[in-house]
Design an enzyme around this catalytic site. Structure first.
Site, mmCIF file in Angstrom:
data_model
loop_
_atom_site.group_PDB
_atom_site.id
_atom_site.type_symbol
_atom_site.label_atom_id
_atom_site.label_comp_id
_atom_site.label_asym_id
_atom_site.label_seq_id
_atom_site.Cartn_x
_atom_site.Cartn_y
_atom_site.Cartn_z
ATOM 1 N N HIS A 1 41.716 40.984 55.925
ATOM 2 C CA HIS A 1 40.925 42.179 55.599
ATOM 3 C C HIS A 1 40.831 43.199 56.738
ATOM 4 O O HIS A 1 39.919 44.018 56.736
ATOM 5 C CB HIS A 1 39.499 41.810 55.154
ATOM 6 C CG HIS A 1 39.445 41.022 53.892
ATOM 7 N ND1 HIS A 1 38.262 40.731 53.249
ATOM 8 C CD2 HIS A 1 40.414 40.453 53.150
ATOM 9 C CE1 HIS A 1 38.515 40.011 52.170
ATOM 10 N NE2 HIS A 1 39.828 39.830 52.087
ATOM 11 N N GLU B 1 40.690 40.622 42.618
ATOM 12 C CA GLU B 1 39.955 39.486 43.189
ATOM 13 C C GLU B 1 39.031 39.944 44.308
ATOM 14 O O GLU B 1 37.919 39.432 44.454
ATOM 15 C CB GLU B 1 40.954 38.455 43.722
ATOM 16 C CG GLU B 1 40.331 37.114 44.116
ATOM 17 C CD GLU B 1 39.908 37.046 45.584
ATOM 18 O OE1 GLU B 1 39.297 36.039 45.976
ATOM 19 O OE2 GLU B 1 40.188 38.004 46.350
ATOM 20 N N GLU B 2 39.483 40.932 45.087
ATOM 21 C CA GLU B 2 38.717 41.359 46.249
ATOM 22 C C GLU B 2 37.406 42.053 45.877
ATOM 23 O O GLU B 2 36.494 42.140 46.703
ATOM 24 C CB GLU B 2 39.560 42.282 47.132
ATOM 25 C CG GLU B 2 40.809 41.637 47.712
ATOM 26 C CD GLU B 2 40.502 40.539 48.721
ATOM 27 O OE1 GLU B 2 39.310 40.320 49.014
ATOM 28 O OE2 GLU B 2 41.442 39.900 49.200
ATOM 29 N N HIS C 1 46.335 36.502 43.682
ATOM 30 C CA HIS C 1 45.891 37.842 43.268
ATOM 31 C C HIS C 1 46.729 38.940 43.913
ATOM 32 O O HIS C 1 47.230 38.782 45.035
ATOM 33 C CB HIS C 1 44.400 38.051 43.548
ATOM 34 C CG HIS C 1 44.001 38.008 44.984
ATOM 35 N ND1 HIS C 1 44.011 39.127 45.799
ATOM 36 C CD2 HIS C 1 43.542 36.987 45.762
ATOM 37 C CE1 HIS C 1 43.573 38.799 47.006
ATOM 38 N NE2 HIS C 1 43.294 37.505 47.005
ATOM 39 N N ASP D 1 46.714 38.357 52.303
ATOM 40 C CA ASP D 1 45.688 38.004 51.321
ATOM 41 C C ASP D 1 45.804 38.986 50.157
ATOM 42 O O ASP D 1 45.232 40.058 50.198
ATOM 43 C CB ASP D 1 44.319 38.084 51.978
ATOM 44 C CG ASP D 1 43.165 37.738 51.062
ATOM 45 O OD1 ASP D 1 43.418 37.167 49.981
ATOM 46 O OD2 ASP D 1 42.020 38.063 51.402
ATOM 47 N N ASP E 1 45.406 30.920 47.939
ATOM 48 C CA ASP E 1 44.665 32.069 48.459
ATOM 49 C C ASP E 1 43.874 31.705 49.712
ATOM 50 O O ASP E 1 42.926 32.390 50.075
ATOM 51 C CB ASP E 1 43.717 32.593 47.360
ATOM 52 C CG ASP E 1 43.079 33.928 47.694
ATOM 53 O OD1 ASP E 1 43.635 34.651 48.542
ATOM 54 O OD2 ASP E 1 42.025 34.242 47.116
ATOM 55 N N ASP F 1 45.727 42.265 44.418
ATOM 56 C CA ASP F 1 45.052 43.342 45.137
ATOM 57 C C ASP F 1 44.780 42.978 46.587
ATOM 58 O O ASP F 1 44.799 41.811 46.975
ATOM 59 C CB ASP F 1 43.741 43.723 44.444
ATOM 60 C CG ASP F 1 42.711 42.596 44.445
ATOM 61 O OD1 ASP F 1 43.102 41.434 44.222
ATOM 62 O OD2 ASP F 1 41.522 42.878 44.657
#
Length: 409
Positions: free
Chosen positions: A380, A176-177, A80, A142, A199, A82
């Site tokens: 994150h 995705e997030e 992904h 990520d 991922d 994002d």
């Protein structure tokens, strides 16, 4: 390969592609569209086939043509674009060669450090080249590590046609997030027999079990009266919110659970005496316990309404389900990945994900999609990092999986 991988990754993480849960567009942010179009140009320059950007779902897709005459399954690799809900602008990745196992100063001015006494996982990377943040942003490994690994691995296969492999499809998606990207993934046109999301975290992760997940939004209407004359009249929405939270099991929270244990996670609170709002995410690996957790929220809302008079509304929205329920029906992609890891002397780490991936949704769409490690840690936030050597192992794993699919056919 290693320098190419590093250069690619560094260029990707400097792109701000944070998704936006409040947006209703697809993708949720224009920056993801811009990044997608840059990826299209790169893939075309690298001689991938069938390169396209689908404006309806925000996915970039491409093909690596087969080099074998054998009839083997078509494999897909997915990541992904994002990044998560943390500062994602002006990312300045820091490179630490031959990491010595000591504390890494991310930001001297603000005294932000990666301390191995706090982040014990750092001990796994002594001697590696670590890529970190400058302490002010996330890194974006990520899942830009996954994108860099897929493109580097597939470009290697294109440049080395002597390596025998079948048809390979790749896809890079948005959002995705915020749990929405895979909702619009076109499984039919992707035309793969099996797929993998790239991922995951540390080297060796091979995951095909995840949470069942939903969101819960609680809205509360109060009645505001001057506190001097409030007796018997005021209904404080914040007090009802407090009682709602206190009715939930105090140990069923992320910071006190592990492995397959589920939780209620209060992610935001806002309000006044007049009105309040609580937002939770609810998780459990067990389908029956997942349903129990949702039923319990309904009961708490009903109990409070019986006391305060229909002032609490609850909105539940399922987000994704445990992909083991689908993948256990056909373990071929898991076994191929396991064999590929073993040939590369990578110890498979098969544990449930305490989260979810696009692969969980895609598996329920009919395309079985377990998850592979991408190498990053501490996702994150400002303490995120990735080892270049871990990324290199992930890249080599994708190449080996493509070969293993031919050998194991």
């Amino acid at each position: 390969m290693k320098q190419e991988l590093l250069n690619r990754f560094l260029s990707y993480v400097k792109e701000d592609t944070r998704s936006d849960e409040s947006s209703h567009s697809i993708p949720s942010t224009p920056s993801q569209v811009e990044f997608a179009k840059k990826l299209v140009g790169e893939l075309q320059n690298l001689h991938f086939s069938d390169v396209s950007y689908n404006a309806d779902n925000g996915f970039v897709t491409a093909t690596v043509l087969p080099t074998t005459k054998k009839k083997v399954p078509t494999i897909g690799f997915i990541s992904h674009m994002d990044t998560a809900d943390f500062e994602s602008r002006n990312i300045k990745p820091q490179i630490h060669k031959n990491y010595d196992g000591k504390t890494i100063i991310l930001n001297e001015e603000d005294n932000i450090v990666l301390d191995p006494s706090e982040f014990v996982n750092l001990s796994n990377y002594v001697g590696d080249t670590l890529i970190t943040t400058d302490g002010k942003t996330l890194l974006g490994a990520d899942d830009k590590a996954g994108i860099a690994e897929i493109i580097t691995a597939m470009s290697y296969l294109i440049d080395h046609p002597e390596i025998e492999h079948g048809l390979i499809r790749i896809a890079f998606g948005p959002d995705e997030e915020i749990g929405r990207g895979a909702d619009h993934f076109d499984v039919e046109s992707f035309a793969s027999d099996y797929a993998y999301t790239v991922d995951g975290g540390p080297v060796g992760e091979l995951q095909y079990e995840c949470f069942n997940a939903c969101s819960a939004v609680i809205k509360i209407k109060g009645k505001n009266v001057h506190p001097g004359t409030a007796k018997g009249k005021m209904v404080n929405a914040l007090e009802i919110a407090r009682q709602f939270q206190n009715a939930l099991p105090s140990l069923d929270v992320p910071e006190k659970t592990s492995d397959r244990e589920g939780f209620y996670h209060l992610v935001s609170v806002e309000g006044t005496v007049e009105e309040a709002k609580l937002v939770y995410i609810v998780r459990d690996h067990s389908a029956s316990l997942f349903e129990y957790r949702k039923d319990y929220l309904i009961k708490v809302a009903e109990d409070l309404n019986s006391v305060f008079g229909d002032r609490v509304t609850l909105e539940l929205a399922d987000q994704y389900y445990n992909m083991i329920d689908k993948i256990k029906e056909d373990m071929w992609p898991v076994e191929i990945a396991r064999k590929a890891m073993e040939k590369l002397s990578i110890e498979p780490i098969i544990e449930p994900i305490r989260g979810g991936t696009d692969g969980s949704k895609i598996s329920f769409m009919g395309l079985l999609t377990p998850n592979l490690f991408a190498g990053g840690e501490n996702f994150h936030g400002r303490y995120e990092f990735v080892s270049l050597e871990a990324m290199e192992k992930a890249t080599k794993l994708l190449i080996q999986i493509a070969q293993e699919a031919v050998v194991s056919d």
